[in-house]
Motif scaffolding. Structure first.
Motif, PDB file in Angstrom:
ATOM      1  N   VAL A  84       3.826  32.768  20.436  1.00 50.89           N
ATOM      2  CA  VAL A  84       3.345  32.141  21.667  1.00 50.89           C
ATOM      3  C   VAL A  84       1.896  32.530  21.939  1.00 50.89           C
ATOM      4  N   ARG A  85       1.575  33.793  21.734  1.00 45.75           N
ATOM      5  CA  ARG A  85       0.211  34.260  21.986  1.00 45.75           C
ATOM      6  C   ARG A  85      -0.729  33.937  20.830  1.00 45.75           C
ATOM      7  N   LEU A  86      -0.275  34.168  19.602  1.00 47.44           N
ATOM      8  CA  LEU A  86      -1.153  33.931  18.455  1.00 47.44           C
ATOM      9  C   LEU A  86      -0.352  33.583  17.218  1.00 47.44           C
ATOM     10  N   ILE A  87      -0.848  32.580  16.500  1.00 49.44           N
ATOM     11  CA  ILE A  87      -0.410  32.265  15.140  1.00 49.44           C
ATOM     12  C   ILE A  87      -1.668  32.141  14.299  1.00 49.44           C
ATOM     13  N   ARG A  88      -1.796  33.000  13.311  1.00 47.44           N
ATOM     14  CA  ARG A  88      -2.968  32.946  12.427  1.00 47.44           C
ATOM     15  C   ARG A  88      -2.476  32.804  10.989  1.00 47.44           C
ATOM     16  N   VAL A  89      -2.957  31.788  10.300  1.00 47.15           N
ATOM     17  CA  VAL A  89      -2.601  31.559   8.899  1.00 47.15           C
ATOM     18  C   VAL A  89      -3.888  31.563   8.084  1.00 47.15           C
ATOM     19  N   ARG A  90      -3.949  32.467   7.118  1.00 46.38           N
ATOM     20  CA  ARG A  90      -5.139  32.620   6.270  1.00 46.38           C
ATOM     21  C   ARG A  90      -4.724  32.397   4.819  1.00 46.38           C
ATOM     22  N   ASP A  91      -5.506  31.591   4.085  1.00 49.13           N
ATOM     23  CA  ASP A  91      -5.180  31.318   2.693  1.00 49.13           C
ATOM     24  C   ASP A  91      -6.437  31.372   1.836  1.00 49.13           C
ATOM     25  N   ASP A  92      -6.232  31.357   0.522  1.00 46.51           N
ATOM     26  CA  ASP A  92      -7.340  31.355  -0.441  1.00 46.51           C
ATOM     27  C   ASP A  92      -7.383  30.028  -1.196  1.00 46.51           C
ATOM     28  N   GLY A  93      -7.046  28.953  -0.498  1.00 45.99           N
ATOM     29  CA  GLY A  93      -7.020  27.635  -1.127  1.00 45.99           C
ATOM     30  C   GLY A  93      -8.396  27.041  -1.324  1.00 45.99           C
ATOM     31  N   GLY A  94      -8.432  25.729  -1.531  1.00 46.30           N
ATOM     32  CA  GLY A  94      -9.679  25.059  -1.859  1.00 46.30           C
ATOM     33  C   GLY A  94     -10.662  24.947  -0.716  1.00 46.30           C
ATOM     34  N   GLY A  95     -10.206  25.110   0.537  1.00 46.93           N
ATOM     35  CA  GLY A  95     -11.114  25.025   1.676  1.00 46.93           C
ATOM     36  C   GLY A  95     -11.466  23.590   2.046  1.00 46.93           C
ATOM     37  N   ILE A  96     -12.199  23.452   3.163  1.00 43.85           N
ATOM     38  CA  ILE A  96     -12.580  22.140   3.692  1.00 43.85           C
ATOM     39  C   ILE A  96     -14.099  22.076   3.811  1.00 43.85           C
ATOM     40  N   PRO A  97     -14.736  21.050   3.272  1.00 40.03           N
ATOM     41  CA  PRO A  97     -16.197  20.933   3.420  1.00 40.03           C
ATOM     42  C   PRO A  97     -16.589  20.784   4.897  1.00 40.03           C
ATOM     43  N   ARG A  98     -17.831  21.174   5.209  1.00 37.45           N
ATOM     44  CA  ARG A  98     -18.310  21.133   6.591  1.00 37.45           C
ATOM     45  C   ARG A  98     -18.189  19.731   7.194  1.00 37.45           C
ATOM     46  N   GLU A  99     -18.596  18.730   6.451  1.00 34.96           N
ATOM     47  CA  GLU A  99     -18.629  17.381   7.007  1.00 34.96           C
ATOM     48  C   GLU A  99     -17.230  16.815   7.274  1.00 34.96           C
ATOM     49  N   GLU A 100     -16.176  17.445   6.706  1.00 34.01           N
ATOM     50  CA  GLU A 100     -14.821  16.947   6.917  1.00 34.01           C
ATOM     51  C   GLU A 100     -14.054  17.714   7.983  1.00 34.01           C
ATOM     52  N   LEU A 101     -14.658  18.750   8.548  1.00 34.87           N
ATOM     53  CA  LEU A 101     -13.950  19.550   9.551  1.00 34.87           C
ATOM     54  C   LEU A 101     -13.517  18.729  10.762  1.00 34.87           C
ATOM     55  N   PRO A 102     -14.383  17.875  11.346  1.00 40.13           N
ATOM     56  CA  PRO A 102     -13.912  17.067  12.483  1.00 40.13           C
ATOM     57  C   PRO A 102     -12.757  16.142  12.106  1.00 40.13           C
ATOM     58  N   LEU A 103     -12.776  15.607  10.879  1.00 37.72           N
ATOM     59  CA  LEU A 103     -11.680  14.739  10.452  1.00 37.72           C
ATOM     60  C   LEU A 103     -10.380  15.514  10.269  1.00 37.72           C
ATOM     61  N   ALA A 104     -10.485  16.808   9.914  1.00 33.14           N
ATOM     62  CA  ALA A 104      -9.282  17.610   9.676  1.00 33.14           C
ATOM     63  C   ALA A 104      -8.423  17.718  10.923  1.00 33.14           C
ATOM     64  N   VAL A 105      -9.049  17.673  12.107  1.00 30.06           N
ATOM     65  CA  VAL A 105      -8.293  17.804  13.354  1.00 30.06           C
ATOM     66  C   VAL A 105      -8.192  16.468  14.085  1.00 30.06           C
ATOM     67  N   ALA A 106      -8.545  15.369  13.408  1.00 29.21           N
ATOM     68  CA  ALA A 106      -8.418  14.039  13.994  1.00 29.21           C
ATOM     69  C   ALA A 106      -7.064  13.448  13.627  1.00 29.21           C
ATOM     70  N   SER A 107      -6.581  12.541  14.459  1.00 26.33           N
ATOM     71  CA  SER A 107      -5.288  11.912  14.217  1.00 26.33           C
ATOM     72  C   SER A 107      -5.367  10.969  13.020  1.00 26.33           C
ATOM     73  N   HIS A 108      -4.301  10.981  12.221  1.00 20.86           N
ATOM     74  CA  HIS A 108      -4.134  10.049  11.110  1.00 20.86           C
ATOM     75  C   HIS A 108      -5.312  10.102  10.138  1.00 20.86           C
ATOM     76  N   ALA A 109      -5.760  11.313   9.858  1.00 22.87           N
ATOM     77  CA  ALA A 109      -6.794  11.525   8.839  1.00 22.87           C
ATOM     78  C   ALA A 109      -6.250  12.539   7.840  1.00 22.87           C
ATOM     79  N   THR A 110      -6.236  12.189   6.573  1.00 19.45           N
ATOM     80  CA  THR A 110      -5.658  13.073   5.570  1.00 19.45           C
ATOM     81  C   THR A 110      -6.324  12.838   4.220  1.00 19.45           C
ATOM     82  N   SER A 111      -6.256  13.844   3.384  1.00 18.95           N
ATOM     83  CA  SER A 111      -6.783  13.734   2.024  1.00 18.95           C
ATOM     84  C   SER A 111      -5.674  13.523   1.005  1.00 18.95           C
TER      85      SER A 111
END
Length: 617
Positions: free
Chosen positions: A51-78
């Motif tokens: 409830v207070r905090l959920i933090r998930v950290r991974d060593d995956g491929g990451g997200i480019p800077r220009e795609e960060l706004p799309l990552a949290v937009a509705s119906h946007a996926t790679s």
């Protein structure tokens, strides 16, 4: 009220109501994204049950800077780009709704560094309000923080359970994901304290160790290794022996192409496979992985992606049932004694596997098209027998009273003395009878105790079933055909499967949009409630495309016959008779349990006996 479009924030909150049920739902979406990103290490930090905090950290491929706004937009996926991609989804996520939904009901931040970039970038969302991306320090990979879940939806927050309960859901979720992704290092902390460390498995023994960590250290010693491939499908994993069953279905993990799912077709197939060996009210334990062509599975049928729809349901059902049924049929008393005695925690190699000495029977050739698949009304397609024939088959070759046989018909090992050091059979040699109920035997591991009535009941039962398989079909014409009202769907099933039902001695014909007429029934079921039997069979056919109700009813009758025809408790047996019983158990399928699912034998090792008398202390 006029029709008007909803604001994006409200749309996301509505979507969150379907996808985000509790903190564990958030963890599921975030960890699945990490898996799709190719992460090999995932760290999950939880505070106050999520409830207070959920933090998930991974060593995956990451997200480019220009795609960060799309990552949290509705119906946007790679993960998908066309309808063809949706038809063959192989990733865990694909809708592009999760991050938008989570960020609309919490204080959300995403920090990521793409593998091809020198710096990381961070974006924050507070209740659906975005901030511009800014530089941050972060190794390659992604970290997502979700704080104050449901802070702006107090009604939803009131439905959350206690901190301990919510964290238990998160823990169970990560364990289920760990079983499917055995090569991923998963770490979980709660309120700053390490709770679970699931190290990556590099081989099958390490994978079994991870299974033991999830299902308990006793599971590998009470499990069968299953691996079978046919008709473009592959089933692998572990199924618990009937003696490892539980009072509730809380340790059942079934994965389709790596995705944990709940499916009624799967549940029905597993339940039928265990029907002949499981005690009433008990549930099997299993970890099974089904690999099929993604085009044959529709994963877009549930908001949380926890259910799927198979395009060839009957083929999937038959494949699962036959594979598990054959695996369980190979279990014989004494077969897994050595493995079961291996310390699981030390070696994690206790799972019983079908070896060359006990090969799993080959599966029949499977049709390539569902339309060619045969209706599954049981594991055999041979005709039935009448009562007299069955009782004769049951007594053929092994008298029901276990009278001693001529010496020439005995196995050579029966004439050998255990003290001579020759090979000892799995159940050993009889040494005594206790209270005229239990047979005591000595084998290579220690003491074997056998419930002689339960053991003989299984032996007789299997002989009765084999007699039914080899005898001629007997059916009985009803003096007056019986008309039964059923649903339109069930009437259609009766018409579609009329030929297959007739092979089992049940002759039906459709008599209108919602009616059938019964003209003939199996002779073995004379006196049964014909109307109820017909409704049960048609209900299963309409729902699952297959039915074993006829066979189940016949088996119930054969089980009763076997119970009354078996050696009773209180009867004195000689040593040759007891040894004959042990040898029959070793040769009989499913002899580890009686017809009702109770165990027929117990192994006590020398170590366990020494512990009873405090030897070596």
């Amino acid at each position: 009220m006029p029709i008007r479009p909803l604001p994006p924030e409200l749309i996301n909150q509505i979507a969150a109501g379907e996808v985000i049920e509790r903190p564990a739902s958030v963890v599921k979406e975030l960890v699945e994204n990490s898996i799709d990103a190719g992460a090999r290490r995932i760290e999950v930090d939880i505070e106050q049950g999520g409830v207070r905090l959920i933090r998930v950290r991974d060593d995956g491929g990451g997200i480019p800077r220009e795609e960060l706004p799309l990552a949290v937009a509705s119906h946007a996926t790679s993960k998908i780009a066309s309808f063809d991609d949706l038809e063959r989804v192989a990733s865990m996520g694909f809708r592009g709704e999760a991050l938008a939904s989570v960020s609309s009901v919490a204080r959300f931040s995403l920090t990521s560094r793409h593998a091809g970039q020198d710096a990381a970038w961070r974006i924050e969302v507070d209740g659906g309000r975005y901030t511009d991306a800014r530089p941050a320090q972060h190794p390659p990979g992604t970290t997502i923080e979700v704080r104050d879940l449901f802070y702006n939806v107090p009604a939803r927050r009131k439905f959350l359970r206690a901190e301990r309960t919510e964290f238990a859901h998160i823990d169970d979720l990560l364990k289920s994901l760990a079983l499917a992704r055995e090569g991923v290092d998963i770490r979980l902390t709660h309120n700053g304290k390490p709770v679970r460390l699931l190290k990556p498995a590099r081989d099958e023994h390490a994978a079994l160790a991870r299974v033991a960590e999830v299902l308990g250290p006793e599971f590998p010693g009470q499990a069968l290794r299953v691996e079978h491939e046919a008709a473009g499908m592959r089933l692998s994993g572990w199924v618990g022996l009937p003696t490892a069953s539980r009072s509730q279905a809380d340790q059942q993990y079934f994965y389709v192409n790596g995705r944990l799912v709940r499916d009624r077709i799967v549940a029905h197939a597993v339940r039928q496979a265990y029907a002949d060996v499981l005690f009433h009210g008990r549930h099997p334990v299993f970890v099974l992985f089904l690999d099929v062509d993604p085009a044959g599975v529709d994963v877009n049928v549930h908001p949380a992606k926890s259910e799927v729809r198979f395009r060839e349901q009957r083929l999937i059902h038959d494949f699962l049932f036959r594979t598990l049924h054959e695996a369980l049929s190979q279990t014989r008393a004494g077969a897994a004694a050595q493995d079961a005695l291996t310390p699981v925690a030390a070696t994690a190699t206790g799972a019983y596997e079908m070896r060359a000495s006990q090969p799993m029977p080959s599966m029949p050739a499977w049709p390539q098209q569902a339309s060619q698949s045969r209706l599954n009304l049981g594991v055999r397609e041979e005709p039935l027998a009448d009562y007299a024939t069955l009782m004769g088959a049951a007594n053929h070759g092994a008298p029901t009273t276990f009278a001693p046989r001529p010496a020439a018909s005995w196995s050579p090992t029966l004439a050998q003395d255990p003290e001579q050091g020759d090979d000892v059979p799995p159940l050993g040699y009889a040494i005594a009878q206790l209270k005229n109920i239990y047979v005591l035997a000595e084998n290579a591991h220690g003491l074997v105790l056998v419930d002689m009535h339960a053991a003989h009941e299984r032996i007789t039962y299997e002989k009765l079933k084999n007699g039914r398989v080899t005898a001629n079909l007997r059916s009985q014409m009803l003096l007056v055909p019986l008309s039964i009202a059923v649903s339109a769907k069930e009437a259609a099933a009766a018409e579609e499967h009329a030929e297959a039902l007739a092979e089992w001695g049940l002759e039906l014909s459709r008599s209108g949009p919602s009616g059938v007429v019964v003209r003939r029934i199996p002779s073995l079921l004379e006196g049964a409630d014909v109307a109820q039997l017909t409704r049960d069979v048609l209900s299963e056919l309409a729902q699952h495309g297959s039915s074993r109700r006829l066979e189940e009813l016949e088996n119930e009758l054969l089980s009763t016959m076997a119970c009354h025809g078996s050696v009773r408790a209180g009867r004195r047996l000689g040593v040759p008779e007891m040894n004959a019983l042990l040898r029959e158990m070793e040769a009989t399928e499913r002899s580890g349990q009686c017809n009702h699912g109770r165990p027929t034998w117990v192994q006590l090792s020398l170590a366990e006996l020494d512990k009873l008398f405090l030897r070596g202390r």
